[in-house]
Write an enzyme that holds these catalytic residues in place. Sequence first.
Site, PDB file in Angstrom:
ATOM      1  N   HIS A 129      22.196  25.342  44.205  1.00 60.72           N
ATOM      2  CA  HIS A 129      23.394  25.077  45.011  1.00 60.72           C
ATOM      3  C   HIS A 129      23.256  25.877  46.308  1.00 60.72           C
ATOM      4  O   HIS A 129      22.660  26.962  46.302  1.00 60.72           O
ATOM      5  CB  HIS A 129      24.618  25.549  44.220  1.00 60.72           C
ATOM      6  N   ASP A 207      22.980  32.574  39.300  1.00 60.54           N
ATOM      7  CA  ASP A 207      24.192  31.826  39.594  1.00 60.54           C
ATOM      8  C   ASP A 207      24.645  31.162  38.288  1.00 60.54           C
ATOM      9  O   ASP A 207      24.014  30.215  37.816  1.00 60.54           O
ATOM     10  CB  ASP A 207      23.862  30.778  40.666  1.00 60.54           C
ATOM     11  N   GLN A 210      27.902  27.167  36.863  1.00 63.34           N
ATOM     12  CA  GLN A 210      27.982  25.993  35.981  1.00 63.34           C
ATOM     13  C   GLN A 210      27.643  26.336  34.541  1.00 63.34           C
ATOM     14  O   GLN A 210      27.596  25.441  33.690  1.00 63.34           O
ATOM     15  CB  GLN A 210      27.020  24.889  36.461  1.00 63.34           C
ATOM     16  N   LYS A 233      36.292  27.225  37.936  1.00 59.85           N
ATOM     17  CA  LYS A 233      35.482  26.265  37.178  1.00 59.85           C
ATOM     18  C   LYS A 233      35.635  26.475  35.675  1.00 59.85           C
ATOM     19  O   LYS A 233      34.981  25.805  34.878  1.00 59.85           O
ATOM     20  CB  LYS A 233      34.012  26.386  37.582  1.00 59.85           C
ATOM     21  N   CYS A 372      26.383  19.933  47.548  1.00 58.01           N
ATOM     22  CA  CYS A 372      25.901  21.223  48.090  1.00 58.01           C
ATOM     23  C   CYS A 372      24.465  21.505  47.658  1.00 58.01           C
ATOM     24  O   CYS A 372      24.105  22.652  47.347  1.00 58.01           O
ATOM     25  CB  CYS A 372      26.814  22.387  47.701  1.00 58.01           C
TER      26      CYS A 372
HETATM   27  C1  LIG Z   1      25.821  25.942  40.661  1.00 59.85           C
HETATM   28  C2  LIG Z   1      26.915  26.344  41.602  1.00 59.85           C
HETATM   29  N1  LIG Z   1      26.815  27.503  42.248  1.00 59.85           N
HETATM   30  C3  LIG Z   1      27.754  27.932  43.082  1.00 59.85           C
HETATM   31  C4  LIG Z   1      28.861  27.167  43.323  1.00 59.85           C
HETATM   32  C5  LIG Z   1      29.872  27.669  44.261  1.00 59.85           C
HETATM   33  O1  LIG Z   1      31.051  27.892  43.597  1.00 59.85           O
HETATM   34  P1  LIG Z   1      32.303  28.431  44.425  1.00 59.85           P
HETATM   35  O2  LIG Z   1      32.595  27.376  45.441  1.00 59.85           O
HETATM   36  O3  LIG Z   1      33.356  28.580  43.395  1.00 59.85           O
HETATM   37  O4  LIG Z   1      31.871  29.705  45.020  1.00 59.85           O
HETATM   38  C6  LIG Z   1      29.016  25.947  42.703  1.00 59.85           C
HETATM   39  C7  LIG Z   1      30.171  25.084  42.975  1.00 59.85           C
HETATM   40  O5  LIG Z   1      30.124  23.887  42.837  1.00 59.85           O
HETATM   41  C8  LIG Z   1      28.011  25.522  41.800  1.00 59.85           C
HETATM   42  O6  LIG Z   1      28.107  24.365  41.162  1.00 59.85           O
END
Ligand SMILES: Cc1ncc(COP(=O)(O)O)c(C=O)c1O
Length: 414
Positions: A129, A207, A210, A233, A372
């Site tokens: 992401h 990260d 998910q 999430k 993203c």
């Molecule tokens: C794998 C992953 N990392 C990071 C993020 C970023 O999350 P946030 O917008 O809550 O910071 C997302 C959001 O869709 C995501 O799916």
Amino acid sequence: MAVTAKPGLDAAKLRTDFAIFEQLIHGKPLSYLDSASSTQKPRQVLDTIRWFYETSYANVHRGVYELSQRATTAYEGAREKVRVFVNAPSAREIIFTRQATEGLNLVAYAWGLVNLGPGDIVVATELEHHSNFVPWQYIANRVGADFRLIPIDDQGELRLDVLDEVAAGGEVKVVAAGLVSNSLGTINPIEDLVSWAHELGAITVIDAAQAAPHRPVDVQALDCDFLAFSSHKLCGPTGVGALWGRAELLEAMEPFNLGGHMIRSVKPEKTTWGDLPYKFEAGTQPIAEAVGFGAAIDYISAVGLEAIEEYEHELAAYALERLADVPRLRLFGPPAERRAGIVSFDLEGVHPHDVAQVLDWEGIAIRAGHHCCQPLMARLGVAATNRASFYLYTVRDEIDRLVDGLHKVRKVLG
Ligand SMILES: Cc1ncc(COP(=O)(O)O)c(C=O)c1O
């Protein structure tokens, strides 16, 4: 001997905790298949936030009066819930952030700017992401380090066979990787990446945006160095997330944001920093949001992370099977047994936004776009995909409606 049934997950029953499903959208029941983007909120979480504001709200840490102490207890209680949730050794290592993105930026800036330089290599993955990609690319560029990617194979799985090439000719200092791909649902072999990184003397920045909402996450079992995720999430409110980091690394780091709360002493000639975790929590924090985050952790923990994982896995397998019947539909990503509850697809000849638009008329919410993950889209040879993603309140009927809706898209748009 009595046979005890394995505790399953009753999504239809859990669904009644979510008032949002009581309404009709365009005259149809809501089929919400966009939980990878953000999840809906159960009454238990909303009630806790309301209760907190109505009975215990004040700013934290600074007040000696009763309300401030109650607020501090609730806020620090939420931190302890996060600690238990990811099995961190100490609550000092849990930093409240605005979301996963801020946690990942915190590490990239506060650790990366000081510890990276020319000749160093920062490794991310082609699945990443933008939140765990762009900060590292940016910091690497700023300090003159190399930014490299672990590529994926045609099924959307990381190619561990080329790790030596990725590391060639420099010193790998950071490996930044997601536990679960938000676009393809791929479950990454993080333990393997962590041991590779540690053999090279690199830190690992995971990260878990998910993963943490959908499967048990244990920072000690993963043996990683940093791990970030968001409350919104996992049935919690927006505006808050958590970063876990090893105490020795966090202690050695400079702060990320500067201002109130995060100091020990301020003098015209010099300012010194507060203890962990406060060194990284400048300014008034998202207090009620953190309390709601704690309530969301209680909620999903009561459902059971193993049960959620297993249930979503069944949904993904069912969705892949049903979607395969839709004419000229291209599915992306690995087989069901190696993916979480996320399916990305392309309806050949129809723009993903048009697909999502027609489905919306049927009350079905799915995402269309690059999610993203522009480098991943480029690797897949598409500008965008459609993505359906599931959670503990998703029922099979919603997947059936998605498939029916896609047949309708074919009829309407060819
Ligand atoms: C794998 C992953 N990392 C990071 C993020 C970023 O999350 P946030 O917008 O809550 O910071 C997302 C959001 O869709 C995501 O799916």
